[in-house]
Structure formats: C-alpha cells, structure tokens
Scaffold this motif. Structure first.
Motif, PDB file in Angstrom:
ATOM      1  N   THR A 145       1.808 -21.502 -17.140  1.00 30.33           N
ATOM      2  CA  THR A 145       3.150 -22.035 -16.925  1.00 30.33           C
ATOM      3  C   THR A 145       3.006 -23.515 -16.589  1.00 30.33           C
ATOM      4  O   THR A 145       2.121 -23.890 -15.807  1.00 30.33           O
ATOM      5  CB  THR A 145       3.857 -21.306 -15.768  1.00 30.33           C
TER       6      THR A 145
ATOM      7  N   LYS B  71      11.748 -21.182 -18.523  1.00 27.12           N
ATOM      8  CA  LYS B  71      11.172 -20.951 -17.196  1.00 27.12           C
ATOM      9  C   LYS B  71       9.792 -21.593 -17.040  1.00 27.12           C
ATOM     10  O   LYS B  71       9.187 -21.499 -15.974  1.00 27.12           O
ATOM     11  CB  LYS B  71      11.086 -19.455 -16.915  1.00 27.12           C
ATOM     12  N   GLY B  72       9.298 -22.212 -18.107  1.00 23.29           N
ATOM     13  CA  GLY B  72       8.030 -22.927 -18.017  1.00 23.29           C
ATOM     14  C   GLY B  72       6.830 -22.189 -18.568  1.00 23.29           C
ATOM     15  O   GLY B  72       5.748 -22.779 -18.703  1.00 23.29           O
ATOM     16  N   ASN B  73       6.974 -20.900 -18.871  1.00 29.34           N
ATOM     17  CA  ASN B  73       5.833 -20.162 -19.406  1.00 29.34           C
ATOM     18  C   ASN B  73       5.571 -20.578 -20.847  1.00 29.34           C
ATOM     19  O   ASN B  73       6.489 -20.801 -21.630  1.00 29.34           O
ATOM     20  CB  ASN B  73       6.044 -18.652 -19.294  1.00 29.34           C
TER      21      ASN B  73
END
Length: 240
Positions: free
Chosen positions: A136, A163-165
């Motif tokens: 992430t 969400k950044g993943n």
C-alpha cells in the motif's frame, strides 16, 4: 489409441530422496526410543540401515537450526535501523514494515496504450506499507519525516486503488523469510517501480489528469508538483 505425453520437462525443481530416519519406541510405561538411519539408492529404496550416528544427528540439528535462524532473521536490520523506517512488525508470517522515501528521480515504465514514454521522472515523497504479499502506498506533501498526525495523500500513480493498495498484476512476489528489513524495502520498491504502469483504478487520485501529469514529467528535470496531490483524509496514525 491412448497417447502418453512426457510432461516431466514442465515440472519445477525436483528433489530426490537421499536418506530417511525411522523412529522406534518400546511399548510400556518406561518407553525407550531408537533411531535408525537409511541411505537411499537411485530408485528411492532404503538401504544400508544403521543406528543414527552422532555425526549424522549433528548434521540434522544444524540444518534445522539454520532454518529456524532464517525465520528469526525476518525483517531484522543488517546494522543500525535505517532512518526512513517508521514501524516494524517482525512476525514471520504477518510481518509488516512502514517506511517513507523522499522525493527522488526514478525510472518509470508505461504500457503503450497510455502513450506515455518510458523514462526517468521525479516522484513525490512517499509512504509505504507492506507485508510479504501486498503493498500500500501514499504520497506525502514534503520530505520531512512523517509523524503520527501527518496527513496522507493519494499516490499519483496508475495501478493503485483509492485506498492505496497496489495492484501488482502478474508481478511474481517472492519475499524470503530470511529477508532483512533493508532487503524487504528494496524488493518492494523494485517491484513497484520496475513493473509497468498500465491503468487507472480511480479517477480521484490527483487534481490533474494523471496521463497528462506524467507526460509532462517523464524525461524532464521538473520537480514533482505536489500541489496536484489530493488528500485522502487519513493520517499516518491510521496505519499503526
């Protein structure tokens, strides 16, 4: 007629039996144990049965100890802990590392359909969180060491969810149980930057069109324009 195909060439690494141990135990309240060692012939059949010798036992013990030491070495630093590491969970199975990198120039790769040339470009300061199987990433507004209350921004790259993943696609991830924290960090940064950026997974990662953004930066010396970063209303504390 049935046809038989030889598929052995498609196998992975083959392991051949070399020796075997058989443990015997007496029946009763005062049990005793006896260990017998067998060599293996070329067909995998046990031969040369004899009591396990001290030398053979020491070789076995050393082998088991080496594997155990490798597991214990996971995410341990080679020396002084790198200053860019913010948090480590050294669990052999669920271990994670949280670290940051300052703004830097990196080689970037893009699929042809994006019509962005491959080349070097300045990337923003970043915050990284990884375990052995997933990554992430977030962007940071400046190069200062982030604190618990530091505001996080969406990482301005392709292949990243809101969400950044990170979607690693077909990249084969192979993080060893014996990896030091330095090796772990280097491996993930290489996986990320050496893979091809291919598609946008969210339309809300930057204030500027992401394709236009990277077209304007690749193969130039322009610093990354942090004003195009968008906050995601989270702080570093949310990751701890």
């Amino acid at each position: 007629m049935n046809h038989t195909n030889d598929i052995t060439e498609n196998f992975g690494t083959l392991y051949y039996p070399k020796s075997a141990l058989v443990f015997y135990e007496t029946i009763g309240t005062d049990t005793a144990t006896y260990v017998e060692h067998f060599d293996m012939d070329k067909n995998g059949n046990p031969i040369n049965a004899h009591p396990l010798t001290v030398r053979e036992a020491n070789v076995l013990a050393k082998s088991l100890q080496t594997d155990d030491e490798k597991n214990q070495a996971f995410l341990k630093p080679k020396g002084i802990l790198p200053t860019n590491v913010l948090h480590i969970n050294p669990n052999a199975e669920k271990g994670t590392v949280l670290w940051y990198t300052k703004a830097q120039q990196r080689q970037l790769y893009f699929v042809n359909s994006l019509e962005i040339p491959n080349g070097k470009a300045q990337v923003p300061p970043m915050l990284w969180l990884a375990d052995k199987n997933s990554l992430t990433v977030f962007a940071l507004a400046n190069n200062r060491r982030p604190m618990a209350k530091t505001l996080l921004h969406h990482a301005p790259f392709f292949n990243i969810y809101e969400k950044g993943n990170v979607c690693m696609g077909t990249v084969s991830i192979d993080i060893k149980n014996s990896a030091s924290v330095e090796e772990f960090i280097q491996a993930w940064e290489d996986y990320f930057f050496n893979s091809y950026f291919s598609h946008s997974l969210s339309a809300n990662l930057t204030k500027k069109n992401i394709v236009t953004l990277w077209k304007s930066l690749v193969n130039t010396d322009k610093p990354f324009p942090t004003e195009v970063l968008k906050t995601n209303n989270k702080t570093l504390k949310h990751l701890l």
